[in-house]
Design a protein around this motif. Sequence first.
Motif, short mmCIF file in Angstrom:
data_model
loop_
_atom_site.label_atom_id
_atom_site.label_comp_id
_atom_site.label_asym_id
_atom_site.label_seq_id
_atom_site.Cartn_x
_atom_site.Cartn_y
_atom_site.Cartn_z
N ILE A 1 27.36 -14.90 18.70
CA ILE A 1 25.98 -14.51 19.12
C ILE A 1 24.93 -13.81 18.05
CG2 ILE A 1 24.57 -13.16 21.05
CD1 ILE A 1 26.85 -13.41 22.77
N GLY A 2 25.48 -12.76 17.38
CA GLY A 2 24.82 -12.01 16.38
C GLY A 2 24.49 -13.24 15.33
N ALA A 3 25.32 -13.96 14.94
CA ALA A 3 25.31 -15.14 13.76
C ALA A 3 23.84 -15.95 14.20
CB ALA A 3 26.37 -15.89 13.73
N TYR A 4 23.78 -16.44 15.47
CA TYR A 4 22.69 -17.13 15.76
C TYR A 4 21.51 -16.62 16.08
CZ TYR A 4 25.81 -21.04 17.41
OH TYR A 4 26.75 -22.16 17.41
N LEU A 5 21.43 -15.29 16.32
CA LEU A 5 20.47 -14.25 16.32
C LEU A 5 19.73 -14.30 15.07
CD1 LEU A 5 21.32 -11.93 19.33
CD2 LEU A 5 19.41 -13.85 19.26
N GLN A 6 20.80 -13.95 14.16
CA GLN A 6 20.33 -13.81 12.56
C GLN A 6 19.48 -14.92 12.13
OE1 GLN A 6 20.77 -11.47 10.25
NE2 GLN A 6 22.37 -9.96 11.07
N VAL A 7 19.53 -16.01 12.54
CA VAL A 7 18.83 -17.30 11.91
C VAL A 7 17.75 -17.56 13.14
CG1 VAL A 7 20.55 -18.01 10.46
CG2 VAL A 7 20.49 -18.86 12.66
N ASN B 1 17.73 -7.79 19.85
CA ASN B 1 17.22 -8.90 19.24
C ASN B 1 16.30 -9.86 19.89
OD1 ASN B 1 18.42 -9.46 16.33
ND2 ASN B 1 20.01 -8.75 17.52
N LEU B 2 16.59 -9.78 21.44
CA LEU B 2 15.54 -10.52 22.02
C LEU B 2 14.33 -10.12 22.10
CD1 LEU B 2 17.89 -11.66 25.04
CD2 LEU B 2 16.75 -13.21 23.25
N GLU B 3 14.28 -8.65 22.41
CA GLU B 3 12.94 -8.04 22.26
C GLU B 3 12.25 -8.01 21.12
OE1 GLU B 3 13.75 -4.56 25.59
OE2 GLU B 3 13.89 -3.95 23.50
N LYS B 4 13.08 -7.94 19.89
CA LYS B 4 12.31 -8.20 18.71
C LYS B 4 11.71 -9.66 18.54
CE LYS B 4 13.62 -7.71 13.55
NZ LYS B 4 14.52 -7.29 12.98
N ALA B 5 12.56 -10.58 18.98
CA ALA B 5 11.72 -11.94 18.99
C ALA B 5 10.80 -12.32 19.94
CB ALA B 5 13.02 -12.94 18.95
N GLY B 6 10.40 -11.37 20.91
CA GLY B 6 9.63 -11.54 21.62
C GLY B 6 9.80 -11.97 23.07
N GLU B 7 11.24 -12.20 23.29
CA GLU B 7 11.68 -13.07 24.19
C GLU B 7 11.98 -11.87 25.60
OE1 GLU B 7 11.85 -16.02 24.77
OE2 GLU B 7 12.04 -16.95 22.62
#
Length: 263
Positions: A159-165, A196-202
């Motif tokens: 999950i972390g790897a996918y969010l990294q990209v 990471n979702l908040e950071k991405a605006g999700e």
Amino acid sequence: MAMEFSLRFQLPQSRFHQNPQTRKPQFPKIVCGLRGGTRKPLWRSRVLSTEAIQAVQSLKLAKSPMKLEEVFRSKVSRLLKSDLLDTLAELQRQRELELTLKVFEFIRKEVWYKPDLSLYSDMIMMVGKRKLIETAEIFFSELKDEGLEPDTRVYTEMIGAYLQVGMTEKAMETYGLMKVSGCVPDELTLTILIRNLEKAGEEELAERVKKESEEYVDSPRKFLAEVEKKYYQKDDRSTLFDSSQNLTKIATLLLKNIYATKR
């Protein structure tokens, strides 16, 4: 010890060799744990032996494929199991990606090798941080080919790897697979997703994960408060640092102007 191995490891395309000594796939019970938590392999030493230290140094000094092959033949192949695994861990700690991949490939060909989830978790975490998502997916696939079932940490690292990209959809898909598999998300999983979702605006997805955290943590309100607190503290420190840099630049320009005026 196995001596025939390839030192030409290509990150995106490579498929790792299967261990010829593996007879039947083993399907262990899923054990879920935090990254860096209590689930540590029993074979890892606390202090590196002289042989392991020399192996790490020699690998780092080998600047050509020929010299690297010689180091594997003269030093790495002579290491005891515990020393070889410690060498792998030390290369990971020093962020020596290419050497880590080569040593891991070598280990998988040793006669004593048995598939281990913690090894794969560490490898996925390492390549994930480098945003090598294809390599992470290869490891995820290979561990299943070797008869292992992903645990919470493996899913979390993917999950972390996918969010990294920025692959939010794949991260959420993996999160769903984790739950379907019967492996319960832990605080690390939820924290990585929420931040990471908040950071991405999700925002909607982040709120959904927050809501689901009530099912997985003992004190949801306390947990979410800690996530928000640490998240915003980090942002505040970053903003303060940026502001300090700007003020320093402004002060420097003013001093230059004053000095130029006096001249």
